[in-house]
Design a protein around this motif. Structure first.
Motif, PDB file in Angstrom:
ATOM      1  N   ALA A  32       0.837  -1.198   0.000  1.00 25.05           N
ATOM      2  CA  ALA A  32       0.000   0.000   0.000  1.00 25.05           C
ATOM      3  C   ALA A  32       0.875   1.252   0.000  1.00 25.05           C
ATOM      4  CB  ALA A  32      -0.928  -0.002   1.215  1.00 25.05           C
ATOM      5  N   PHE A  33       1.994   1.195   0.718  1.00 23.39           N
ATOM      6  CA  PHE A  33       2.895   2.350   0.743  1.00 23.39           C
ATOM      7  C   PHE A  33       3.482   2.603  -0.638  1.00 23.39           C
ATOM      8  CE2 PHE A  33       7.286   3.843   0.876  1.00 23.39           C
ATOM      9  CZ  PHE A  33       7.075   5.112   1.399  1.00 23.39           C
ATOM     10  N   ARG A  34       3.935   1.554  -1.313  1.00 23.73           N
ATOM     11  CA  ARG A  34       4.517   1.725  -2.649  1.00 23.73           C
ATOM     12  C   ARG A  34       3.490   2.300  -3.624  1.00 23.73           C
ATOM     13  NH1 ARG A  34       7.736  -2.876  -1.295  1.00 23.73           N
ATOM     14  NH2 ARG A  34       6.041  -4.294  -1.872  1.00 23.73           N
ATOM     15  N   ALA A  35       2.241   1.844  -3.500  1.00 21.34           N
ATOM     16  CA  ALA A  35       1.194   2.361  -4.390  1.00 21.34           C
ATOM     17  C   ALA A  35       1.008   3.858  -4.181  1.00 21.34           C
ATOM     18  CB  ALA A  35      -0.115   1.618  -4.129  1.00 21.34           C
ATOM     19  N   ARG A  36       1.028   4.299  -2.934  1.00 20.10           N
ATOM     20  CA  ARG A  36       0.867   5.722  -2.647  1.00 20.10           C
ATOM     21  C   ARG A  36       2.088   6.500  -3.130  1.00 20.10           C
ATOM     22  NH1 ARG A  36      -2.329   9.031   0.047  1.00 20.10           N
ATOM     23  NH2 ARG A  36      -1.477  10.853   1.116  1.00 20.10           N
ATOM     24  N   LEU A  37       3.246   5.913  -2.959  1.00 20.24           N
ATOM     25  CA  LEU A  37       4.483   6.567  -3.386  1.00 20.24           C
ATOM     26  C   LEU A  37       4.477   6.826  -4.885  1.00 20.24           C
ATOM     27  CD1 LEU A  37       7.380   7.494  -2.701  1.00 20.24           C
ATOM     28  CD2 LEU A  37       8.113   5.126  -2.995  1.00 20.24           C
ATOM     29  N   TYR A  38       4.065   5.838  -5.658  1.00 17.52           N
ATOM     30  CA  TYR A  38       4.059   5.995  -7.109  1.00 17.52           C
ATOM     31  C   TYR A  38       2.912   6.884  -7.589  1.00 17.52           C
ATOM     32  CZ  TYR A  38       7.517   2.311  -6.926  1.00 17.52           C
ATOM     33  OH  TYR A  38       8.642   1.576  -6.641  1.00 17.52           O
ATOM     34  N   GLN A  39       1.885   7.014  -6.733  1.00 19.62           N
ATOM     35  CA  GLN A  39       0.766   7.885  -7.072  1.00 19.62           C
ATOM     36  C   GLN A  39       1.134   9.355  -6.875  1.00 19.62           C
ATOM     37  OE1 GLN A  39      -2.766   7.079  -4.792  1.00 19.62           O
ATOM     38  NE2 GLN A  39      -4.067   8.405  -6.044  1.00 19.62           N
ATOM     39  N   TYR A  40       1.982   9.628  -5.877  1.00 20.96           N
ATOM     40  CA  TYR A  40       2.352  11.010  -5.563  1.00 20.96           C
ATOM     41  C   TYR A  40       3.873  11.166  -5.489  1.00 20.96           C
ATOM     42  CZ  TYR A  40      -2.559  11.241  -4.153  1.00 20.96           C
ATOM     43  OH  TYR A  40      -3.925  11.173  -4.135  1.00 20.96           O
ATOM     44  N   PRO A  41       4.596  10.954  -6.601  1.00 18.12           N
ATOM     45  CA  PRO A  41       6.062  11.024  -6.561  1.00 18.12           C
ATOM     46  C   PRO A  41       6.590  12.414  -6.232  1.00 18.12           C
ATOM     47  CG  PRO A  41       5.261  10.925  -8.820  1.00 18.12           C
ATOM     48  CD  PRO A  41       4.081  10.649  -7.936  1.00 18.12           C
ATOM     49  N   GLU A  42       5.780  13.452  -6.497  1.00 18.88           N
ATOM     50  CA  GLU A  42       6.245  14.817  -6.236  1.00 18.88           C
ATOM     51  C   GLU A  42       6.367  15.112  -4.737  1.00 18.88           C
ATOM     52  OE1 GLU A  42       1.761  14.938  -6.345  1.00 18.88           O
ATOM     53  OE2 GLU A  42       3.376  13.957  -7.471  1.00 18.88           O
ATOM     54  N   LEU A  43       5.789  14.225  -3.902  1.00 16.84           N
ATOM     55  CA  LEU A  43       5.832  14.432  -2.453  1.00 16.84           C
ATOM     56  C   LEU A  43       7.001  13.724  -1.789  1.00 16.84           C
ATOM     57  CD1 LEU A  43       2.035  14.003  -1.578  1.00 16.84           C
ATOM     58  CD2 LEU A  43       3.267  16.106  -2.149  1.00 16.84           C
ATOM     59  N   VAL A  44       7.803  13.048  -2.583  1.00 14.77           N
ATOM     60  CA  VAL A  44       8.791  12.136  -2.008  1.00 14.77           C
ATOM     61  C   VAL A  44       9.804  12.857  -1.121  1.00 14.77           C
ATOM     62  CG1 VAL A  44      10.402  12.221  -3.961  1.00 14.77           C
ATOM     63  CG2 VAL A  44      10.300  10.189  -2.534  1.00 14.77           C
ATOM     64  N   ASN A  45      10.131  14.100  -1.432  1.00 16.37           N
ATOM     65  CA  ASN A  45      11.104  14.839  -0.623  1.00 16.37           C
ATOM     66  C   ASN A  45      10.478  16.013   0.123  1.00 16.37           C
ATOM     67  OD1 ASN A  45      13.692  13.519  -0.899  1.00 16.37           O
ATOM     68  ND2 ASN A  45      13.607  14.065  -3.060  1.00 16.37           N
ATOM     69  N   MET A  46       9.162  16.008   0.276  1.00 12.51           N
ATOM     70  CA  MET A  46       8.513  17.060   1.047  1.00 12.51           C
ATOM     71  C   MET A  46       8.879  16.903   2.523  1.00 12.51           C
ATOM     72  SD  MET A  46       4.490  18.120   1.221  1.00 12.51           S
ATOM     73  CE  MET A  46       4.534  18.737  -0.467  1.00 12.51           C
ATOM     74  N   LYS A  47       9.216  18.025   3.151  1.00 15.79           N
ATOM     75  CA  LYS A  47       9.632  17.988   4.555  1.00 15.79           C
ATOM     76  C   LYS A  47       8.444  18.252   5.485  1.00 15.79           C
ATOM     77  CE  LYS A  47      12.986  20.843   3.462  1.00 15.79           C
ATOM     78  NZ  LYS A  47      14.151  21.744   3.499  1.00 15.79           N
ATOM     79  N   SER A  48       8.483  17.619   6.642  1.00 18.35           N
ATOM     80  CA  SER A  48       7.470  17.863   7.665  1.00 18.35           C
ATOM     81  C   SER A  48       7.780  19.182   8.358  1.00 18.35           C
ATOM     82  CB  SER A  48       7.456  16.721   8.680  1.00 18.35           C
ATOM     83  OG  SER A  48       8.703  16.662   9.360  1.00 18.35           O
ATOM     84  N   ALA A  49       6.915  19.579   9.277  1.00 16.25           N
ATOM     85  CA  ALA A  49       7.109  20.852   9.983  1.00 16.25           C
ATOM     86  C   ALA A  49       8.437  20.877  10.722  1.00 16.25           C
ATOM     87  CB  ALA A  49       5.948  21.085  10.949  1.00 16.25           C
ATOM     88  N   GLY A  50       8.905  19.724  11.136  1.00 19.34           N
ATOM     89  CA  GLY A  50      10.178  19.659  11.847  1.00 19.34           C
ATOM     90  C   GLY A  50      11.384  19.563  10.941  1.00 19.34           C
ATOM     91  N   GLY A  51      11.162  19.632   9.629  1.00 19.67           N
ATOM     92  CA  GLY A  51      12.262  19.600   8.684  1.00 19.67           C
ATOM     93  C   GLY A  51      12.721  18.213   8.302  1.00 19.67           C
ATOM     94  N   ARG A  52      11.986  17.173   8.729  1.00 18.56           N
ATOM     95  CA  ARG A  52      12.375  15.810   8.411  1.00 18.56           C
ATOM     96  C   ARG A  52      11.678  15.356   7.134  1.00 18.56           C
ATOM     97  NH1 ARG A  52      11.323  11.907  13.094  1.00 18.56           N
ATOM     98  NH2 ARG A  52      13.016  10.709  12.154  1.00 18.56           N
ATOM     99  N   THR A  53      12.345  14.481   6.399  1.00 19.01           N
ATOM    100  CA  THR A  53      11.794  13.941   5.163  1.00 19.01           C
ATOM    101  C   THR A  53      11.197  12.565   5.419  1.00 19.01           C
ATOM    102  OG1 THR A  53      13.860  12.838   4.525  1.00 19.01           O
ATOM    103  CG2 THR A  53      13.563  15.131   3.811  1.00 19.01           C
TER     104      THR A  53
END
Length: 215
Positions: free
Chosen positions: A16-37
């Motif tokens: 399920a994680f891989r499916a979401r990853l391939y659905q939204y590849p542009e989010l792969v390096n988006m950082k959280s509020a704490g600056g973590r990827t």
């Protein structure tokens, strides 16, 4: 993407994680509020097999740890500012000149700006340097890729054969007959016998005419 990583860690459902990853590849390096990827969060998953599977999927998608992402973002900004000193400094600590994020890579930007010394610095330690240049140029529009074509014609016009050869050898010039806005090629521009001979050896067309009909 952070939430998807957390769900995968909790449920061990990596499909399920891989499916979401391939659905939204542009989010792969988006950082959280704490600056973590997402990659940072994945490496904190307790279950070993799940952690390895999620990290591997993220790596395949180009995900980076936050420290590497920061380095690459700094290099990108330095290239945009044509800040040669900062570019060279960042290259020594592992920043990636071919990282494009969701746009152009630092190498593409250096090529678009016609910054030869930066281009050479970015590929100096990369065995795939010429291929990297080709890939970077492929990401540029026709108008963005002409900086070195201008330089090439100028070098030929001035008889600077060794420098013209360097641009060609690096793969920064695909076509020795690349034309200016007036339809002129390097062969039109030069009267230097050595330059003319080399251009003809490289396949330059002596019969091409410029906009004034001159060959």
């Amino acid at each position: 993407m952070r939430d998807a990583v957390k769900i995968a860690g909790d449920t061990k459902n990596t499909d399920a994680f891989r499916a979401r990853l391939y659905q939204y590849p542009e989010l792969v390096n988006m950082k959280s509020a704490g600056g973590r990827t997402a990659r940072d969060h994945a490496e904190a998953i307790q279950h070993t097999a799940t952690r390895q599977a999620v990290v591997r999927s993220l790596e395949d998608a180009g995900a980076l740890r936050s420290d590497q992402l920061r380095l690459n973002e700094r290099l990108l900004n330095a290239a945009k500012k044509r800040d040669a000193a900062t570019v060279r400094e960042l290259l020594t600590v592992g920043s990636d000149p071919c990282w494009a994020g969701n746009g152009k890579s630092p190498l593409s930007i250096a090529i678009a700006h016609g910054q030869l010394e930066l281009v050479k610095a970015m590929i100096s330690d990369r065995p795939s340097g010429k291929a990297d240049i080709a890939a970077a140029r492929a990401g540029l529009s026709k108008n963005e890729a002409v900086a070195f074509e201008h330089d090439f014609r100028r070098l030929c016009r001035n008889g600077n054969l060794s420098e013209a050869k360097e641009l060609h050898a690096l793969g920064l010039i695909d076509d020795v007959d690349a034309r200016s806005k007036n339809g002129r090629t390097a062969l039109h521009e030069t009267t230097d016998a050595n330059v003319i001979s080399w251009l003809l050896e490289r396949g330059a067309d002596a019969n091409l005419c410029d906009k004034d009909g001159q060959s």
